[in-house]
Design a protein around this motif. Structure first.
Motif, short mmCIF file in Angstrom:
data_model
loop_
_atom_site.label_atom_id
_atom_site.label_comp_id
_atom_site.label_asym_id
_atom_site.label_seq_id
_atom_site.Cartn_x
_atom_site.Cartn_y
_atom_site.Cartn_z
N SER B 67 0.82 -1.21 0.00
CA SER B 67 0.00 0.00 0.00
C SER B 67 0.86 1.27 0.00
CB SER B 67 -0.99 -0.01 1.16
OG SER B 67 -0.33 -0.28 2.36
N LEU B 68 2.12 1.15 0.31
CA LEU B 68 3.00 2.34 0.34
C LEU B 68 3.72 2.62 -0.98
CD1 LEU B 68 4.96 2.41 3.73
CD2 LEU B 68 3.72 4.31 2.69
N TYR B 69 3.91 1.61 -1.81
CA TYR B 69 4.79 1.78 -2.97
C TYR B 69 4.01 1.92 -4.28
CZ TYR B 69 8.42 -0.29 0.13
OH TYR B 69 9.26 -0.60 1.17
N ASP B 70 4.01 3.10 -4.83
CA ASP B 70 3.56 3.30 -6.21
C ASP B 70 4.54 2.55 -7.13
OD1 ASP B 70 1.86 5.41 -8.03
OD2 ASP B 70 3.86 5.12 -8.88
N PRO B 71 4.12 2.22 -8.37
CA PRO B 71 5.07 1.55 -9.28
C PRO B 71 6.40 2.28 -9.45
CG PRO B 71 2.87 1.39 -10.16
CD PRO B 71 2.76 2.23 -8.92
N HIS B 107 0.36 6.76 -11.00
CA HIS B 107 -0.60 5.66 -10.88
C HIS B 107 -1.52 5.88 -9.68
CE1 HIS B 107 0.60 2.46 -13.79
NE2 HIS B 107 1.70 3.18 -13.82
N THR B 108 -0.93 6.37 -8.61
CA THR B 108 -1.70 6.58 -7.38
C THR B 108 -2.70 7.72 -7.56
OG1 THR B 108 0.17 5.75 -6.13
CG2 THR B 108 -1.47 7.02 -4.90
N TRP B 109 -2.26 8.82 -8.21
CA TRP B 109 -3.21 9.90 -8.53
C TRP B 109 -4.37 9.32 -9.34
CZ3 TRP B 109 -2.99 14.64 -6.49
CH2 TRP B 109 -1.76 15.20 -6.12
N GLU B 110 -4.02 8.57 -10.39
CA GLU B 110 -5.07 8.06 -11.29
C GLU B 110 -6.04 7.15 -10.55
OE1 GLU B 110 -4.25 6.79 -15.36
OE2 GLU B 110 -5.19 4.87 -14.94
N ASP B 111 -5.50 6.21 -9.79
CA ASP B 111 -6.38 5.25 -9.09
C ASP B 111 -7.34 5.98 -8.15
OD1 ASP B 111 -5.05 3.29 -10.43
OD2 ASP B 111 -3.81 2.67 -8.72
N ASN B 112 -6.81 6.98 -7.45
CA ASN B 112 -7.67 7.64 -6.47
C ASN B 112 -8.64 8.64 -7.10
OD1 ASN B 112 -6.89 6.57 -3.75
ND2 ASN B 112 -4.88 7.03 -4.62
N TYR B 113 -8.27 9.25 -8.22
CA TYR B 113 -9.24 10.07 -8.95
C TYR B 113 -10.38 9.20 -9.47
CZ TYR B 113 -6.45 14.38 -8.92
OH TYR B 113 -5.79 15.52 -8.55
N ARG B 114 -10.03 8.01 -9.95
CA ARG B 114 -11.09 7.08 -10.37
C ARG B 114 -12.05 6.82 -9.21
NH1 ARG B 114 -10.33 4.26 -15.13
NH2 ARG B 114 -8.19 4.12 -15.91
N ALA B 118 -14.86 8.96 -10.66
CA ALA B 118 -15.59 8.02 -11.53
C ALA B 118 -16.53 7.14 -10.72
CB ALA B 118 -14.61 7.18 -12.33
N GLU B 119 -16.04 6.65 -9.58
CA GLU B 119 -16.86 5.72 -8.81
C GLU B 119 -17.68 6.43 -7.74
OE1 GLU B 119 -13.95 2.85 -7.45
OE2 GLU B 119 -13.25 2.60 -9.53
N GLY B 120 -17.46 7.74 -7.56
CA GLY B 120 -18.28 8.51 -6.62
C GLY B 120 -18.06 8.18 -5.16
N LYS B 121 -16.96 7.49 -4.84
CA LYS B 121 -16.70 7.16 -3.43
C LYS B 121 -16.16 8.38 -2.69
CE LYS B 121 -15.95 2.26 -4.14
NZ LYS B 121 -14.93 1.23 -4.33
N ASN B 122 -16.26 8.37 -1.39
CA ASN B 122 -15.82 9.53 -0.63
C ASN B 122 -14.61 9.26 0.25
OD1 ASN B 122 -16.95 11.94 -1.28
ND2 ASN B 122 -18.85 11.55 -0.17
N ARG B 123 -13.96 8.12 0.04
CA ARG B 123 -12.79 7.78 0.85
C ARG B 123 -11.69 7.27 -0.05
NH1 ARG B 123 -15.90 6.01 5.25
NH2 ARG B 123 -16.54 4.21 4.05
N VAL B 124 -10.45 7.65 0.27
CA VAL B 124 -9.30 7.07 -0.43
C VAL B 124 -8.41 6.42 0.62
CG1 VAL B 124 -9.37 8.74 -2.33
CG2 VAL B 124 -7.94 9.20 -0.32
N PRO B 125 -7.52 5.51 0.20
CA PRO B 125 -6.66 4.83 1.18
C PRO B 125 -5.85 5.84 2.00
CG PRO B 125 -6.50 3.75 -0.94
CD PRO B 125 -7.30 5.00 -1.16
N PRO B 126 -5.63 5.54 3.27
CA PRO B 126 -4.97 6.50 4.17
C PRO B 126 -3.53 6.83 3.78
CG PRO B 126 -5.30 4.39 5.26
CD PRO B 126 -6.07 4.33 3.99
N LEU B 127 -2.87 5.95 3.02
CA LEU B 127 -1.46 6.21 2.68
C LEU B 127 -1.30 6.82 1.29
CD1 LEU B 127 0.15 3.00 4.22
CD2 LEU B 127 0.09 5.31 5.18
N THR B 128 -2.39 7.42 0.78
CA THR B 128 -2.33 7.99 -0.56
C THR B 128 -1.24 9.05 -0.69
OG1 THR B 128 -4.66 7.51 -0.94
CG2 THR B 128 -3.69 9.24 -2.30
N VAL B 129 -1.14 9.96 0.27
CA VAL B 129 -0.16 11.05 0.16
C VAL B 129 1.29 10.53 0.17
CG1 VAL B 129 0.80 13.07 1.33
CG2 VAL B 129 -1.65 12.90 0.94
#
Lengths: 92, 399
Positions: B67-71, B107-114, B118-129
């Protein structure tokens, strides 16, 4: 010859990108006369694609070897003809 | 004056997942360019790239590391581990880390924008930043290997790697660190990464052909390369094998156009690198060109080389390896440094692939399509970025 609706829209977009008065833009004019470089042209074509919901085949890397289907970007009129053809091809 | 040498190198890219495999692919004239495969690739008009495939390194990660490592961080970590292992015991002592990247954790920006748009969710993983931040790769390399020296990220588009390596060279030469891990990492081969480049209309739909009359744009790649840079006397005291010396670094800004490179800025950067290295143009045997395969870059780069080298340009080999590993943007200079090391250390000049038609504007010896045996004593590696930022490394063969 009177400009078509499409022609007026294309000129409006090109003129806005070049920061010139659309009334002063003629079909025979070349784009470089308005200081429109390849980046400006890329932006103008994006605006045209958005305006008419079409895909414009244009690669600024190949100015000398445009294929038969590619947009003629040498003059304002060339762009208008190309866009008119693309819109006609899209029409059902 | 302290001298700075390279004692370790590591990489992951579309050609191979390690350094020996990459050198073998470059020498064999293989290309890593193929059909792009990722989510929504069918919505792109550009469908080719040099994508890393079949890489299983991430499977061994713990859930927290996952969960910590972007590609881009994963590529950098794998490359750094290989470089440190090659450099041997004690190489990391006192070292810092400089990693160049243009897009960082895209990749992390893209996944979380989706997720939120796109999916209308209101939460992203806590380690996004901490996953997406530009310095994630540099920090994780340091954390894994206990490297407590000067550490930060460098971002200057396509010159990011050369700026990072050049800056690391200066930190060692000027006494701020005895050793540095430096290189670049990029993972832009995802829908939003390619879509953004597509809009600029500089990507080729059908292939990368640097210096060829048939060239029509660049082809993107991805990956990382990381090097161990070390103060020479310390490297010798450790008994480390020296691959090559970084002898000089030149950097200039065009202060002109945001995308079109200038001949003058590129020439000035090459001159500055030669001057710092104390090398005459005649001493350079090989240049790894920026050579993107766009009309304007290749033409201007050749003109800049003529301006700097004069008659000495006739004795130069100037290849672009981008048709092999793709244009890996912020990682590209690091991948290309591998080709320079191969030239200086192994006497193998990586070819320019895709050179199918001579262009009178590109009239140097571009080492077309087949690798060549030669033993240059010194080399340059050119990077010229959007934004008009030029960064050139000068290297000398190990003494």
């Amino acid at each position: 010859m009177a400009l078509s609706e499409i022609g007026r829209s294309v000129i409006a977009i090109l003129a806005a990108q070049a920061l010139v008065d659309p009334a002063g833009m003629r079909e025979s004019d070349r784009l470089e006369e308005f200081g429109l470089d390849s980046l400006g042209l890329v932006e103008a074509i994006f605006a045209i694609e958005e305006r008419f919901d079409i895909q414009v085949p244009f690669n600024p890397n190949e100015p000398d070897q445009a294929g038969p289907g590619d947009l003629d970007v040498s003059t304002v009129g060339g762009i208008i003809r190309g866009i008119e053809a693309l819109i006609a091809a899209k029409a059902p | 004056m302290r001298r700075v040498v390279i004692t370790g190198a590591g990489t992951v890219n579309a050609l191979a997942h390690d350094l020996p495999g990459t050198c073998a692919a470059l020498a064999a004239g293989r290309s890593g360019i193929g059909v792009l495969e990722f989510r929504d690739a069918d919505r792109l008009s550009i469908r080719i790239g040099a994508q890393i495939r079949g890489w299983t390194w991430g499977q061994a990660l713990t859930p927290q590391e996952q969960s910590l490592y972007d590609p881009f961080t994963r590529y950098a970590l794998a490359a750094a581990a290989e470089a440190l292992a090659m450099a041997g015991e004690g190489a990391g002592e006192g070292a810092g880390v400089l990693i160049g990247s243009s897009a960082g954790g895209i990749h992390t920006w893209e996944d979380n924008y989706r997720t939120v748009f796109a999916e209308g969710k209101n939460r992203v993983p806590p380690l996004t930043v901490p996953r997406l931040m530009m310095n994630a790769a540099a920090s994780h390399i340091g954390m894994r290997h206990g490297l407590t020296g000067p550490t930060f990220a460098v971002s200057s588009a396509c010159s990011s790697s050369n700026h990072a390596i050049g800056q690391a060279f200066r930190l060692i030469r000027d006494g701020h660190a005895p050793a540095m891990l430096a290189g670049g990492a990029e993972a832009m081969l995802c829908f939003s990464g390619i879509k953004a480049w597509e809009g600029l209309r500089v990507l080729s739909p059908d292939g990368c052909r640097p210096f060829s009359a048939s060239r029509n744009g660049m082809v993107m790649g991805e990956g990382a390369a990381v090097f161990v840079l070390e103060e020479e006397t310390r490297a010798r005291a450790r008994g480390a094998r020296i691959i090559a010396e970084i002898a000089g670094f030149g950097m200039t800004a065009d202060a002109g156009d945001i995308v079109v490179p200038s001949v003058g800025g590129a020439a000035a950067a090459m001159r500055a690198a030669l001057a710092e290295a104390g090398l005459a143009p005649e001493e350079i045997g090989y240049i790894n060109a920026h050579g993107t395969g766009t009309r304007v870059n290749d033409r201007n780069e050749v003109a800049a080389i003529h301006r700097v080298f004069g008659h000495a340009a006739n004795g130069l080999m100037v290849s672009s390896t981008k048709a092999a590993h793709g244009h890996a943007i912020g990682a590209t200079g690091a991948l290309e440094l591998i080709a320079c090391l191969m030239a200086l250390d192994q006497g193998v000049i990586a070819p320019t692939l895709g050179l199918d038609r001579t262009d009178p504007d590109c009239d140097l010896d571009h080492v077309p399509n087949e690798a060549r045996r030669a033993q240059p004593g010194a080399a340059l590696s050119n990077s010229f970025a959007f934004g008009g930022l030029n960064a050139v490394l000068a290297l000398r063969a190990a003494q």
